[in-house]
Design an enzyme around this catalytic site. Structure first.
Site, PDB file in Angstrom:
ATOM      1  N   ASP A 255      -7.320  -4.550  10.298  1.00 33.88           N
ATOM      2  CA  ASP A 255      -6.560  -3.311  10.125  1.00 33.88           C
ATOM      3  C   ASP A 255      -7.293  -2.176  10.815  1.00 33.88           C
ATOM      4  O   ASP A 255      -8.235  -1.602  10.267  1.00 33.88           O
ATOM      5  CB  ASP A 255      -6.359  -3.008   8.639  1.00 33.88           C
TER       6      ASP A 255
ATOM      7  N   LYS B 202      -6.851   2.768  -2.299  1.00 36.17           N
ATOM      8  CA  LYS B 202      -7.483   3.658  -1.323  1.00 36.17           C
ATOM      9  C   LYS B 202      -8.136   4.814  -2.065  1.00 36.17           C
ATOM     10  O   LYS B 202      -7.677   5.213  -3.137  1.00 36.17           O
ATOM     11  CB  LYS B 202      -6.444   4.181  -0.330  1.00 36.17           C
TER      12      LYS B 202
ATOM     13  N   ASP C  31     -12.148   6.803   6.330  1.00 36.32           N
ATOM     14  CA  ASP C  31     -11.313   5.645   6.656  1.00 36.32           C
ATOM     15  C   ASP C  31     -10.619   5.864   8.000  1.00 36.32           C
ATOM     16  O   ASP C  31      -9.426   6.107   8.081  1.00 36.32           O
ATOM     17  CB  ASP C  31     -10.278   5.428   5.545  1.00 36.32           C
TER      18      ASP C  31
ATOM     19  N   ASP D   2     -10.410   3.760  10.624  1.00 34.09           N
ATOM     20  CA  ASP D   2      -9.781   2.587  11.227  1.00 34.09           C
ATOM     21  C   ASP D   2     -10.233   2.341  12.657  1.00 34.09           C
ATOM     22  O   ASP D   2      -9.432   2.104  13.550  1.00 34.09           O
ATOM     23  CB  ASP D   2      -8.248   2.696  11.155  1.00 34.09           C
TER      24      ASP D   2
ATOM     25  N   HIS E 158     -11.496   1.590   2.437  1.00 35.92           N
ATOM     26  CA  HIS E 158     -10.814   2.322   1.383  1.00 35.92           C
ATOM     27  C   HIS E 158     -11.679   2.591   0.162  1.00 35.92           C
ATOM     28  O   HIS E 158     -11.160   2.803  -0.936  1.00 35.92           O
ATOM     29  CB  HIS E 158      -9.550   1.564   0.957  1.00 35.92           C
TER      30      HIS E 158
ATOM     31  N   ASP F 262      -9.550  -3.448   1.334  1.00 28.98           N
ATOM     32  CA  ASP F 262      -9.714  -2.866   2.662  1.00 28.98           C
ATOM     33  C   ASP F 262     -11.070  -2.177   2.662  1.00 28.98           C
ATOM     34  O   ASP F 262     -11.292  -1.246   1.898  1.00 28.98           O
ATOM     35  CB  ASP F 262      -8.591  -1.869   2.946  1.00 28.98           C
TER      36      ASP F 262
ATOM     37  N   TRP G 125       0.858  -1.184   0.000  1.00 30.80           N
ATOM     38  CA  TRP G 125       0.000   0.000   0.000  1.00 30.80           C
ATOM     39  C   TRP G 125       0.892   1.231   0.000  1.00 30.80           C
ATOM     40  O   TRP G 125       1.841   1.323   0.783  1.00 30.80           O
ATOM     41  CB  TRP G 125      -0.909   0.055   1.231  1.00 30.80           C
TER      42      TRP G 125
ATOM     43  N   HIS H  71      -8.320  -6.610   4.281  1.00 20.69           N
ATOM     44  CA  HIS H  71      -8.051  -5.890   5.510  1.00 20.69           C
ATOM     45  C   HIS H  71      -9.410  -5.422   6.023  1.00 20.69           C
ATOM     46  O   HIS H  71     -10.076  -4.610   5.371  1.00 20.69           O
ATOM     47  CB  HIS H  71      -7.130  -4.693   5.286  1.00 20.69           C
TER      48      HIS H  71
ATOM     49  N   GLU I  59      -3.009  -2.848  -2.543  1.00 17.80           N
ATOM     50  CA  GLU I  59      -4.137  -2.303  -1.759  1.00 17.80           C
ATOM     51  C   GLU I  59      -4.436  -0.874  -2.202  1.00 17.80           C
ATOM     52  O   GLU I  59      -3.597   0.011  -2.077  1.00 17.80           O
ATOM     53  CB  GLU I  59      -3.784  -2.345  -0.275  1.00 17.80           C
TER      54      GLU I  59
END
Length: 415
Positions: free
Chosen positions: A323, A224, A291, A293, A259, A256, A183, A283, A222
């Site tokens: 993640d 985003k 995003d 997390d 993302h 993810d 990423w 993820h 990955e």
């Protein structure tokens, strides 16, 4: 309670014993960066960059590799099933090599991660790895593999190659695959004058990185949507990486679920990618407005992702990693809550009569399908979860938190 639940599910053609057995073999990859707020061990006082942010200052974060491994031990003792550890390159233990603290990321070797690989081997954990393209002076301009500066690109290409070699070494040592996920934060804060050239440079960099085959390594990319300070343009977009992976053998697309645009359904993407790729790495996170997390919960989005994995028959093809990084709460509890939530979602999916519901869909019996999907939600799921935890020798209910509080008192509070 389990006997009652077993009979209840059996009446709908669901074998709880099979569900428990299947779940026990699905590994969850836990990310090291929850334990220390993505700080790593390269430089004391390192500043997080790359459009990502950890917020909060809860006491007791890991400061050394030994502390982080100890915290992993505590978390893993409260999480049932198979586990993997997911490591970023910024967690190199430089004292493991004779080259000392002066070495930079482009020259990392397997011995800088030998303590981590040995830790995984000793405990029977799997191992996943990530090059670190952020929190570095050569990433401060917002461009790494797509930088217009050839010297910067050369450095990061060398770093990615080194990480793939480290991943290969770990795969050999552990006799298991290693997911090596790339990423990059590359992007621009304001409207770009040129979208094409950075992506052209990124494609060329990736070609150089993947030129050499690495045994036992599963390579993934990955994407985003955006990052903080990189709001207007992301070089490694979803479309770019899907196109690149589709045209390059043995390169995969990692999803993810934080993302993408908030209205996109990540679970819907899984069945599409499974048509064309052997593996779909994940993820799993929880995004709040962006995003952010947040710690994964047993919510609708995670249940949808797990359901898609199970009903596609892809528990051995979808590689599940977590993640998130929340520095406002006990970091070990965050690991445990997130991992157990993912496992609960998988168990719930394994206890759903997918074949029967598929048949109803094909027959056009949409009313019955809708009814069955709703009724199964109130089946005695918790009794099966408790039985699974009991067989895995971990606490079934909230009593696991007592152990975390004791660890906080005896260990974390002394840091």
């Amino acid at each position: 309670m389990y006997k009652f639940a077993k009979n209840k599910y059996a009446n709908s053609g669901i074998d709880t014993e099979k569900a428990i057995e299947t779940l026990s073999h699905i590994p969850i990859s836990l990310h090291c960066w929850q334990g220390d707020d993505v700080t790593g061990f390269e430089n004391a006082g390192a500043t997080l960059s790359g459009g990502i942010q950890a917020t909060g200052n809860y006491p007791g974060k890991a400061r050394t590799p030994d502390e982080l491994m100890s915290d992993f031990d505590e978390a893993f003792s409260l999480i049932p099933g198979k586990k993997r550890i997911n490591l970023h390159a910024s967690y190199a233990i430089k004292s493991s090599g004779a080259d000392g603290a002066g070495i930079d990321r482009d020259s990392y070797k397997p011995y800088h991660f030998e303590p981590w690989i040995g830790y995984a081997k000793k405990n029977g954990y799997g191992f996943d790895f990530n090059p670190t393209f952020f929190s570095h002076k050569l990433a401060s301009g917002g461009m790494t593999l797509s930088s217009p500066d050839e010297n910067i690109r050369r450095f990061w290409i060398a770093h990615a190659k080194a990480c793939r070699a480290i991943s290969e070494y770990a795969a050999q040592e552990l006799n298991d695959h290693v997911l090596c996920n790339i990423w990059i934060p590359d992007g621009l804060k304001d409207i770009p004058a040129d979208r094409f050239s950075p992506r052209e440079r990124l494609a060329d960099s990736l070609d150089k990185i993947f030129a050499e085959k690495r045994a036992g390594v599963i390579d993934s990319l990955e994407s985003k949507v955006f990052g903080i300070g990189l709001e207007s343009y992301t070089v490694g977009s979803s479309e770019f990486y899907i196109g690149y992976a589709a045209s390059h053998k043995d390169v995969y697309v990692l999803l993810d679920n934080g993302h993408y645009h908030p209205t996109e359904s990540t679970s819907d993407k899984i069945s599409s990618l499974l048509q064309f790729f052997k593996y779909v790495p994940l993820h799993v996170t929880r995004h709040v407005r962006w995003d952010s997390d947040h710690v994964v919960l047993f919510d609708d989005e995670i249940r949808d992702i797990a359901a898609e994995i199970v009903r596609c028959g892809a528990v051995d093809r979808v590689l599940i990693g977590l993640d998130f990084f929340d520095a406002s709460i006990n970091r070990i509890a965050a690991w445990v809550i997130g991992a157990r939530a993912m496992q609960k979602a998988l168990l719930s999916a394994l206890l759903t009569p997918h074949e029967r519901m598929k048949k109803l869909q094909d027959e056009g019996a949409f009313t019955e399908k809708l009814m069955l999907g709703e009724e199964i939600k109130t089946y005695p799921f918790s009794a099966v979860w408790d039985e699974y935890c009991s067989r895995q020798n971990v606490p079934a209910g909230e009593e696991w938190f007592d152990k975390v509080k004791k660890y906080e008192k005896d260990v974390l509070s002394l840091r």
